[in-house]
Design a protein around this motif. Sequence first.
Motif, PDB file in Angstrom:
ATOM      1  N   GLU B  17      -2.750  -4.436   2.062  1.00 46.18           N
ATOM      2  CA  GLU B  17      -1.807  -3.990   0.898  1.00 46.18           C
ATOM      3  C   GLU B  17      -0.389  -4.060   1.054  1.00 46.18           C
ATOM      4  O   GLU B  17       0.329  -4.513   0.249  1.00 46.18           O
ATOM      5  N   THR B  21       1.841  -6.723  -0.938  1.00 46.85           N
ATOM      6  CA  THR B  21       3.206  -6.062  -1.499  1.00 46.85           C
ATOM      7  C   THR B  21       4.338  -6.924  -1.430  1.00 46.85           C
ATOM      8  O   THR B  21       5.327  -7.320  -2.097  1.00 46.85           O
ATOM      9  N   ALA B  24       4.391 -10.206  -3.066  1.00 47.68           N
ATOM     10  CA  ALA B  24       4.724 -10.229  -4.595  1.00 47.68           C
ATOM     11  C   ALA B  24       6.154 -10.088  -4.548  1.00 47.68           C
ATOM     12  O   ALA B  24       6.596 -10.515  -5.303  1.00 47.68           O
ATOM     13  N   LEU B  25       6.590  -9.096  -3.821  1.00 49.66           N
ATOM     14  CA  LEU B  25       8.247  -8.830  -3.969  1.00 49.66           C
ATOM     15  C   LEU B  25       9.026 -10.136  -3.334  1.00 49.66           C
ATOM     16  O   LEU B  25       9.929 -10.501  -4.088  1.00 49.66           O
ATOM     17  N   LEU B  28       8.917 -12.197  -6.639  1.00 48.94           N
ATOM     18  CA  LEU B  28       9.613 -11.509  -7.661  1.00 48.94           C
ATOM     19  C   LEU B  28      10.973 -11.809  -7.301  1.00 48.94           C
ATOM     20  O   LEU B  28      11.913 -11.505  -8.213  1.00 48.94           O
ATOM     21  N   PHE B  30      12.678 -10.743  -4.379  1.00 47.28           N
ATOM     22  CA  PHE B  30      13.341  -9.938  -3.224  1.00 47.28           C
ATOM     23  C   PHE B  30      13.128 -10.514  -1.975  1.00 47.28           C
ATOM     24  O   PHE B  30      12.200 -10.373  -1.199  1.00 47.28           O
ATOM     25  N   VAL B  33      13.253  -8.948   1.574  1.00 46.78           N
ATOM     26  CA  VAL B  33      11.983  -8.167   2.151  1.00 46.78           C
ATOM     27  C   VAL B  33      11.405  -8.752   3.341  1.00 46.78           C
ATOM     28  O   VAL B  33      10.811  -9.750   2.953  1.00 46.78           O
ATOM     29  N   LYS B  34      11.492  -8.085   4.452  1.00 47.55           N
ATOM     30  CA  LYS B  34      10.855  -8.901   5.593  1.00 47.55           C
ATOM     31  C   LYS B  34       9.548  -8.336   5.981  1.00 47.55           C
ATOM     32  O   LYS B  34       8.664  -8.767   6.639  1.00 47.55           O
ATOM     33  N   ASP B  35       9.279  -6.907   5.449  1.00 48.04           N
ATOM     34  CA  ASP B  35       8.000  -6.381   6.094  1.00 48.04           C
ATOM     35  C   ASP B  35       7.666  -5.189   5.201  1.00 48.04           C
ATOM     36  O   ASP B  35       8.686  -4.492   4.908  1.00 48.04           O
ATOM     37  N   VAL B  36       6.502  -4.824   4.702  1.00 47.69           N
ATOM     38  CA  VAL B  36       6.208  -3.825   3.811  1.00 47.69           C
ATOM     39  C   VAL B  36       4.953  -3.117   4.607  1.00 47.69           C
ATOM     40  O   VAL B  36       3.888  -3.779   5.031  1.00 47.69           O
ATOM     41  N   SER B  37       4.949  -1.659   4.667  1.00 48.43           N
ATOM     42  CA  SER B  37       3.693  -1.197   5.238  1.00 48.43           C
ATOM     43  C   SER B  37       3.582   0.168   4.120  1.00 48.43           C
ATOM     44  O   SER B  37       4.473   0.728   3.583  1.00 48.43           O
ATOM     45  N   THR B  38       2.345   0.433   4.064  1.00 49.69           N
ATOM     46  CA  THR B  38       1.695   1.747   3.188  1.00 49.69           C
ATOM     47  C   THR B  38       1.322   2.647   4.079  1.00 49.69           C
ATOM     48  O   THR B  38       0.697   2.585   5.075  1.00 49.69           O
ATOM     49  N   ILE B  39       1.621   3.836   3.334  1.00 48.71           N
ATOM     50  CA  ILE B  39       1.083   5.127   3.870  1.00 48.71           C
ATOM     51  C   ILE B  39       0.532   5.866   2.789  1.00 48.71           C
ATOM     52  O   ILE B  39       0.825   5.752   1.544  1.00 48.71           O
TER      53      ILE B  39
END
Lengths: 81, 81
Positions: B17, B21, B24-25, B28, B30, B33-39
Amino acid sequence: MKLEVKIILKKGISDPEGAQTKKALNLLGFKSVKDVSTIKVFKIQLEQSDKEKAVEEAREMCKKLLANPVIHEYFISVLEE
Amino acid sequence: MKLEVKIILKKGISDPEGAQTKKALNLLGFKSVKDVSTIKVFKIQLEQSDKEKAVEEAREMCKKLLANPVIHEYFISVLEE
């Protein structure tokens, strides 16, 4: 810079995942659980040294992708500079 | 008593996820943005006045329902007594 974006349901918006989790916990014997609500958190690593610009960018991300303005509120905080 | 339970992926476990994300960023616009993690966060309202018992109960909830011990770590904190 590392940011944290919390996506929270607005007041009055139903939280079916939370409601189902509460039900499941009650069924599993956790009778003392009275309410469960869910929050989604994104941790975002940004290549941006300016704090204000980073937060502004995160706000744009929320508007464009991460949050649904009809049902969500979002809170942005800086974790590491 | 109000508790917060954070469900976080263990180190080394992939976060599809978060990865999607991030993609997708980037798409769009962005690019920073180098990394996204979800909690995932659960806020749980418990009818329990004893703090230790409440945390112990929440730990049981994580083991039985909220977290998958193979891939998740969980952190429990007391928000309101």
